[in-house]
Design an enzyme around this catalytic site. Structure first.
Site, mmCIF file in Angstrom:
data_model
loop_
_atom_site.group_PDB
_atom_site.id
_atom_site.type_symbol
_atom_site.label_atom_id
_atom_site.label_comp_id
_atom_site.label_asym_id
_atom_site.label_seq_id
_atom_site.Cartn_x
_atom_site.Cartn_y
_atom_site.Cartn_z
ATOM 1 N N CYS A 164 -14.342 78.895 -59.161
ATOM 2 C CA CYS A 164 -14.680 78.074 -58.006
ATOM 3 C C CYS A 164 -14.255 76.631 -58.245
ATOM 4 O O CYS A 164 -14.504 76.086 -59.323
ATOM 5 C CB CYS A 164 -16.177 78.132 -57.739
ATOM 6 S SG CYS A 164 -16.807 79.814 -57.527
ATOM 7 N N CYS A 178 -19.204 81.943 -48.741
ATOM 8 C CA CYS A 178 -20.215 81.621 -49.736
ATOM 9 C C CYS A 178 -21.056 80.502 -49.141
ATOM 10 O O CYS A 178 -20.559 79.397 -48.921
ATOM 11 C CB CYS A 178 -19.561 81.182 -51.048
ATOM 12 S SG CYS A 178 -20.723 80.618 -52.313
ATOM 13 N N CYS A 215 -26.983 64.294 -53.640
ATOM 14 C CA CYS A 215 -25.680 64.400 -54.309
ATOM 15 C C CYS A 215 -25.279 63.141 -55.080
ATOM 16 O O CYS A 215 -25.157 62.055 -54.493
ATOM 17 C CB CYS A 215 -24.600 64.729 -53.281
ATOM 18 S SG CYS A 215 -22.995 65.071 -54.044
ATOM 19 N N CYS A 230 -25.302 62.818 -48.335
ATOM 20 C CA CYS A 230 -26.245 63.853 -48.762
ATOM 21 C C CYS A 230 -27.177 63.267 -49.828
ATOM 22 O O CYS A 230 -26.723 62.814 -50.885
ATOM 23 C CB CYS A 230 -25.501 65.050 -49.324
ATOM 24 S SG CYS A 230 -24.190 65.677 -48.244
ATOM 25 N N ARG A 283 -26.924 84.230 -55.638
ATOM 26 C CA ARG A 283 -26.574 83.504 -56.858
ATOM 27 C C ARG A 283 -27.688 82.570 -57.312
ATOM 28 O O ARG A 283 -28.157 81.726 -56.548
ATOM 29 C CB ARG A 283 -25.292 82.695 -56.659
ATOM 30 C CG ARG A 283 -24.912 81.851 -57.885
ATOM 31 C CD ARG A 283 -23.597 81.135 -57.684
ATOM 32 N NE ARG A 283 -22.512 82.085 -57.564
ATOM 33 C CZ ARG A 283 -21.416 81.879 -56.818
ATOM 34 N NH1 ARG A 283 -21.301 80.769 -56.121
ATOM 35 N NH2 ARG A 283 -20.475 82.780 -56.771
ATOM 36 N N CYS A 303 -17.473 60.338 -52.425
ATOM 37 C CA CYS A 303 -17.547 61.110 -51.190
ATOM 38 C C CYS A 303 -18.174 60.252 -50.090
ATOM 39 O O CYS A 303 -19.180 59.577 -50.320
ATOM 40 C CB CYS A 303 -18.368 62.380 -51.408
ATOM 41 S SG CYS A 303 -18.505 63.409 -49.920
ATOM 42 N N CYS A 345 -12.410 80.572 -55.243
ATOM 43 C CA CYS A 345 -13.357 80.013 -54.272
ATOM 44 C C CYS A 345 -13.133 78.504 -54.233
ATOM 45 O O CYS A 345 -12.868 77.888 -55.262
ATOM 46 C CB CYS A 345 -14.795 80.334 -54.679
ATOM 47 S SG CYS A 345 -16.049 79.664 -53.544
#
Length: 361
Positions: free
Chosen positions: A105, A196, A68, A65, A268, A61, A136
């Site tokens: 998801c 979400c 991550c 972040c 959640r 990616c 999702c």
């Protein structure tokens, strides 16, 4: 069944930081009691919505972040994988349904999906919905057109977390802005999908940042239908691998405050459950958490195995939430037809206004 339906709380979007901090400062028993009252006014207190999460494209990616392991900026020894074949995704969806999940998801490590990838993702959505599951997706940033295409394919939810407070955000991510995230959420909502969105706790933020994160989520109108509250999973190779652990009681307080502030949302208990003992998880459910991810993995980090979750549910007297919330083809078609009609009426109105101006001139 939910209790005291006649006392349901309306959604508030004007929470002040002082009000939120005051909730966090309540005696623990008082806070959980208040959260339980709110929870029981809107939900079956012993029902938990179950989702399964699958990484459909892993690693490389371009975002930075700091939490991550999929970021291409850090060496986490994560094996990169291409976009999964549709057949493999459907196979996993069927297994998830058999295991008791009601929502499937799918996450891809992208900054934003490319057109050729979106075509495959749309087909994934259609085929997973045919299995009988809510769908999702989390694919990074999406513009209005991309969101509309996903909605037309039948996507029920789009996940895009705010992660942390506006003030602390730049300490965690520099490759996209807070405004970028809010814009994606706006595009998702405008397309008619459910939202979400939540955040991650334990990234070195201050108490006020946790309050500000919940404030931003509650400002969304309507509130996100699903609010994942994650405990940081510290992955070797990421800049946050050595950050100080967050006190579990602080985490439980955040669950309770989220429940009070967003009474109609599913809160959640998300990443970090693998590191939580049964007592901490039980407190989270008591505080108002009523959704979990079910399975062995959360994208790239481990998650309590399904049999362990079943054993805990039995011990606590919990059961999976059963809802007929998957939009039928007929209802979905009717909703899209209504949106198209509204768009056509808007274009017609604008054209009439233009003609009126011409005639006047």
């Amino acid at each position: 069944m939910p209790l005291a339906r006649e006392k349901r709380l309306s959604q508030r979007h004007d929470w002040t930081l002082d009000e939120i901090n005051a909730l966090f400062a309540l005696p623990f028993n008082d806070l959980l009691f208040q959260a339980q009252q709110v929870h029981r006014a809107h939900f079956d207190a012993n029902a938990v919505q179950i989702s399964t999460l699958l990484s459909i494209k892993t690693g490389a990616c371009p975002e930075d972040c700091k939490y991550c392991p999929q970021s291409g900026h850090y060496n986490t020894q994560l094996e990169k994988e291409k976009l999964l074949e549709i057949e493999k995704v459907v196979e996993q969806a069927k297994a998830a349904k058999e295991a008791g999940a009601s929502r499937f998801c799918m996450g891809a490590a992208w900054r934003s999906p490319r057109d050729k990838d979106l075509l495959l993702v749309e087909e994934m959505v259609r085929q997973v919905k045919a299995v009988g599951l809510e769908t999702c997706m989390t694919l990074g940033m999406v513009d209005g057109e991309q969101a509309s295409r996903l909605a037309t394919a039948g996507l029920d939810y789009y996940n895009h977390n705010l992660d942390t407070s506006p003030d602390y955000y730049a300490e965690i991510i520099t490759t996209r802005t807070y405004s970028d995230r809010l814009e994606t959420l706006s595009n998702v909502r405008d397309a008619g999908m459910k939202v979400c969105s939540g955040g991650i706790l334990g990234m070195g933020e201050e108490a006020n940042d946790r309050s500000a994160l919940l404030q931003q989520l509650a400002k969304l109108s309507p509130h996100p239908e699903s609010v994942p509250i994650n405990m940081l999973v510290k992955v070797p190779g990421t800049p946050l691998e050595s950050v100080e652990d967050l006190d579990p009681i602080v985490f439980i307080r955040a669950i309770a405050v989220a429940r009070i502030m967003m009474p109609q949302s599913h809160v959640r208990l998300s990443a970090g459950r693998e590191q939580m003992n049964e007592s901490t998880q039980a407190l989270a459910f008591l505080a108002g958490a009523n959704s979990i991810f079910y399975g062995d993995k959360l994208l790239t980090t481990s998650n309590p195995q399904a049999n362990r979750d079943r054993a805990l549910f039995t011990k606590l007297g919990l059961h999976p939430e059963t809802r007929d919330t998957c939009e039928s083809d007929a209802i979905h078609a009717a909703r899209l037809a209504q949106q198209a009609q509204q768009a056509q009426q808007q274009v017609h109105a604008e054209r009439v206004a233009e003609l009126a101006v011409d005639v006047s001139a």
